[in-house]
Design a protein around this motif. Structure first.
Motif, mmCIF file in Angstrom:
data_model
loop_
_atom_site.group_PDB
_atom_site.id
_atom_site.type_symbol
_atom_site.label_atom_id
_atom_site.label_comp_id
_atom_site.label_asym_id
_atom_site.label_seq_id
_atom_site.Cartn_x
_atom_site.Cartn_y
_atom_site.Cartn_z
ATOM 1 N N LEU A 160 0.831 -1.202 0.000
ATOM 2 C CA LEU A 160 0.000 0.000 0.000
ATOM 3 C C LEU A 160 0.869 1.256 0.000
ATOM 4 C CD1 LEU A 160 -2.869 1.056 0.029
ATOM 5 C CD2 LEU A 160 -2.896 0.826 2.508
ATOM 6 N N MET A 161 1.950 1.241 0.775
ATOM 7 C CA MET A 161 2.851 2.392 0.799
ATOM 8 C C MET A 161 3.557 2.561 -0.553
ATOM 9 S SD MET A 161 2.668 4.055 3.631
ATOM 10 C CE MET A 161 4.212 4.970 3.722
ATOM 11 N N ALA A 162 3.912 1.451 -1.186
ATOM 12 C CA ALA A 162 4.571 1.527 -2.492
ATOM 13 C C ALA A 162 3.638 2.124 -3.538
ATOM 14 C CB ALA A 162 5.034 0.138 -2.924
ATOM 15 N N ALA A 163 2.359 1.772 -3.446
ATOM 16 C CA ALA A 163 1.381 2.287 -4.409
ATOM 17 C C ALA A 163 1.129 3.778 -4.234
ATOM 18 C CB ALA A 163 0.074 1.508 -4.276
ATOM 19 N N GLN A 164 1.459 4.308 -3.030
ATOM 20 C CA GLN A 164 1.203 5.729 -2.770
ATOM 21 C C GLN A 164 2.490 6.472 -2.394
ATOM 22 O OE1 GLN A 164 -2.439 6.949 -1.097
ATOM 23 N NE2 GLN A 164 -3.121 4.890 -0.626
ATOM 24 N N GLN A 165 3.598 6.030 -2.964
ATOM 25 C CA GLN A 165 4.884 6.609 -2.595
ATOM 26 C C GLN A 165 4.992 8.088 -2.937
ATOM 27 O OE1 GLN A 165 8.161 4.888 -4.824
ATOM 28 N NE2 GLN A 165 6.790 4.235 -6.450
ATOM 29 N N ASN A 166 4.205 8.570 -3.879
ATOM 30 C CA ASN A 166 4.235 9.999 -4.218
ATOM 31 C C ASN A 166 3.723 10.861 -3.075
ATOM 32 O OD1 ASN A 166 1.626 8.823 -4.796
ATOM 33 N ND2 ASN A 166 1.037 10.776 -5.721
ATOM 34 N N ARG A 167 2.986 10.276 -2.137
ATOM 35 C CA ARG A 167 2.468 11.030 -0.994
ATOM 36 C C ARG A 167 3.482 11.129 0.139
ATOM 37 N NH1 ARG A 167 -3.110 11.647 0.135
ATOM 38 N NH2 ARG A 167 -4.413 11.187 -1.662
ATOM 39 N N PHE A 168 4.441 10.222 0.156
ATOM 40 C CA PHE A 168 5.305 10.091 1.334
ATOM 41 C C PHE A 168 6.782 10.192 0.949
ATOM 42 C CE2 PHE A 168 1.406 7.586 2.108
ATOM 43 C CZ PHE A 168 0.908 8.306 3.188
ATOM 44 N N PRO A 169 7.374 11.375 1.060
ATOM 45 C CA PRO A 169 8.798 11.534 0.752
ATOM 46 C C PRO A 169 9.655 10.640 1.642
ATOM 47 C CG PRO A 169 7.718 13.669 0.996
ATOM 48 C CD PRO A 169 6.738 12.636 1.453
ATOM 49 N N GLN A 170 10.776 10.186 1.112
ATOM 50 C CA GLN A 170 11.681 9.346 1.889
ATOM 51 C C GLN A 170 12.337 10.172 2.995
ATOM 52 O OE1 GLN A 170 14.490 7.349 -0.653
ATOM 53 N NE2 GLN A 170 13.048 5.699 -1.110
ATOM 54 N N THR A 171 12.431 9.591 4.166
ATOM 55 C CA THR A 171 13.096 10.228 5.293
ATOM 56 C C THR A 171 13.651 9.140 6.200
ATOM 57 O OG1 THR A 171 12.806 11.757 7.170
ATOM 58 C CG2 THR A 171 10.918 10.381 6.593
ATOM 59 N N ALA A 172 14.790 9.384 6.801
ATOM 60 C CA ALA A 172 15.405 8.419 7.714
ATOM 61 C C ALA A 172 14.803 8.612 9.101
ATOM 62 C CB ALA A 172 16.915 8.632 7.750
ATOM 63 N N LEU A 173 14.066 7.612 9.563
ATOM 64 C CA LEU A 173 13.340 7.725 10.827
ATOM 65 C C LEU A 173 14.134 7.117 11.981
ATOM 66 C CD1 LEU A 173 9.713 6.771 9.692
ATOM 67 C CD2 LEU A 173 10.690 9.054 9.964
ATOM 68 N N PHE A 174 14.230 7.834 13.077
ATOM 69 C CA PHE A 174 14.775 7.282 14.320
ATOM 70 C C PHE A 174 13.650 7.221 15.340
ATOM 71 C CE2 PHE A 174 15.743 11.850 14.053
ATOM 72 C CZ PHE A 174 15.155 12.350 15.210
ATOM 73 N N ASN A 175 13.759 6.320 16.313
ATOM 74 C CA ASN A 175 12.661 6.154 17.262
ATOM 75 C C ASN A 175 13.045 6.624 18.667
ATOM 76 O OD1 ASN A 175 13.841 3.919 18.751
ATOM 77 N ND2 ASN A 175 13.306 2.617 17.011
ATOM 78 N N VAL A 176 12.039 6.799 19.477
ATOM 79 C CA VAL A 176 12.228 7.341 20.822
ATOM 80 C C VAL A 176 13.031 6.388 21.696
ATOM 81 C CG1 VAL A 176 11.018 8.044 22.937
ATOM 82 C CG2 VAL A 176 10.169 8.780 20.706
ATOM 83 N N GLN A 177 12.778 5.097 21.565
ATOM 84 C CA GLN A 177 13.455 4.123 22.414
ATOM 85 C C GLN A 177 14.962 4.126 22.177
ATOM 86 O OE1 GLN A 177 12.038 2.113 24.876
ATOM 87 N NE2 GLN A 177 14.175 1.687 25.366
ATOM 88 N N ASP A 178 15.368 4.010 20.931
ATOM 89 C CA ASP A 178 16.792 3.896 20.626
ATOM 90 C C ASP A 178 17.536 5.224 20.816
ATOM 91 O OD1 ASP A 178 16.368 1.255 19.977
ATOM 92 O OD2 ASP A 178 16.226 1.619 17.824
ATOM 93 N N THR A 179 16.891 6.322 20.518
ATOM 94 C CA THR A 179 17.567 7.621 20.544
ATOM 95 C C THR A 179 17.546 8.266 21.919
ATOM 96 O OG1 THR A 179 16.978 7.963 18.214
ATOM 97 C CG2 THR A 179 17.651 9.913 19.463
ATOM 98 N N PHE A 180 16.456 8.055 22.652
ATOM 99 C CA PHE A 180 16.289 8.767 23.924
ATOM 100 C C PHE A 180 16.115 7.854 25.130
ATOM 101 C CE2 PHE A 180 14.756 11.580 20.548
ATOM 102 C CZ PHE A 180 15.493 12.732 20.796
ATOM 103 N N GLY A 181 16.080 6.543 24.912
ATOM 104 C CA GLY A 181 15.954 5.620 26.031
ATOM 105 C C GLY A 181 14.539 5.323 26.451
ATOM 106 N N GLY A 182 13.552 5.683 25.616
ATOM 107 C CA GLY A 182 12.154 5.391 25.925
ATOM 108 C C GLY A 182 11.415 6.588 26.486
#
Length: 338
Positions: free
Chosen positions: A292-314
């Motif tokens: 579904l994301m591949a079919a609508q890739q024009n809506r969602f620019p690529q970005t490198a996502l980091f998460n709260v757990q790994d970056t800030f400890g939760g």
């Protein structure tokens, strides 16, 4: 002489009441975050239709309650009898266990993807032509830029904005904490308005005309652009960004008391169905459905996502370190005033 007529009238009333008792109208209350109105308007109607078709005689209506995610959680702790919550931050659901005992400790394991049927990230909304040439987080700390985003003390939206900026700065600065703090001080000093919630920030930027950049969820800034004029605004998704999860839960104690357990569970499971997921992407939320994301890739620019757990400890550590009284946020704001 009138007794047989009276008996006939009474038995007719009993029959009518019995027939009426076979059908019931029920309401399910969804307590949600500030900027989710349009999304759930689109999601609720097809679920109601499915439920009512499968349960003849039981007419279900979904009611919505919207405000800042943390305010909504507080309202439930103070007695709002919501059946489900659909929030934008894990801590605002977790507190319903920690302080209200309304859900079990393992609530995140009850539904896929840590009970997050969709997710988002942060984006910038700038005015036509991008007059301040905003391209990434670093541009937001310039002296000539004014920002609008929700207050991290009251809004999950605002907390994600703050953490996204901090995490992106860390990566740009090579994890030099002094440089990151200096960047955050400049960025926070540029905030023209700290609204209490995401929709208030939208009004400040789009209707009151304040600020050069609105920072909000990718879903919200695209909704604004649709509503206020595609040609009047531009959306920028920075290269490094945060994963913003949108956790959901049924409130066990409330649904048992309200008699809504089956409907509440079915409603949240519906959010994971292909039909619902497609609707969700149409409102610029991201989903864990690769095709579904591949079919609508024009809506969602690529970005490198980091998460709260790994970056800030939760989230527990984040709330204590950054957003408690006297925490990093307060220190940075004070430094900006100096």
């Amino acid at each position: 002489m009138t007794l047989p007529v009276a008996k006939k009238w009474v038995s007719g009333m009993v029959l009518s009441l019995a027939l009426a008792g076979g059908a019931q109208a029920t309401e399910l209350l969804n307590s949600s975050y500030d900027v989710s109105r349009e999304l759930f308007v689109a999601l609720n109607a097809p679920f109601e239709k499915q439920w009512n078709t499968a349960h003849p005689g039981d007419t279900l209506t979904i009611k919505q309650s919207h405000a800042g995610s943390s305010k909504q959680a507080l309202a439930i702790l103070q007695g709002l009898r919501a059946d489900v919550v659909t929030y934008n931050q894990v801590t605002d659901v977790q507190v319903l266990h920690d302080k209200g005992n309304l859900i079990p400790a393992d609530w995140q394991s009850r539904l896929p993807n840590n009970s997050s049927p969709f997710y988002s990230t942060m984006a910038f909304l700038v005015r036509k032509g991008n007059p301040k040439h905003i391209n990434d987080w670093a541009d937001l700390a310039r002296d000539d830029v004014k920002l609008v985003f929700p207050n991290p003390k009251t809004s999950g939206n605002g907390r994600y904005t703050y953490l996204a900026a901090w995490g992106a700065a860390e990566r740009a600065d090579g994890n030099d904490e002094a440089k990151t703090r200096a960047f955050m001080t400049r960025l926070l000093k540029n905030v023209e308005v700290f609204d209490t919630g995401g929709r208030g920030a939208t009004t400040t930027f789009a209707e009151r005309g304040l600020g050069d950049v609105l920072i909000s969820f990718e879903s919200e800034v695209n909704t604004i652009r649709q509503q206020y004029g595609k040609d009047e605004y531009e959306v920028i998704v920075p290269k490094n960004n945060i994963l913003a999860e949108f956790p959901v839960a049924w409130l066990d104690k409330n649904v048992e008391r309200n008699g809504m357990a089956d409907a509440a569970k079915a409603y949240l499971n519906y959010l994971y169905t292909p039909e619902a997921q497609k609707i969700i992407t149409q409102y610029y939320y991201r989903v864990n459905n690769a095709s579904l994301m591949a079919a609508q890739q024009n809506r969602f620019p690529q970005t490198a996502l980091f998460n709260v757990q790994d970056t800030f400890g939760g989230w527990e550590k984040v709330m204590q370190t950054h957003f408690s009284s006297g925490g990093e946020l307060d220190k940075l704001l004070e430094a900006g005033r100096g």
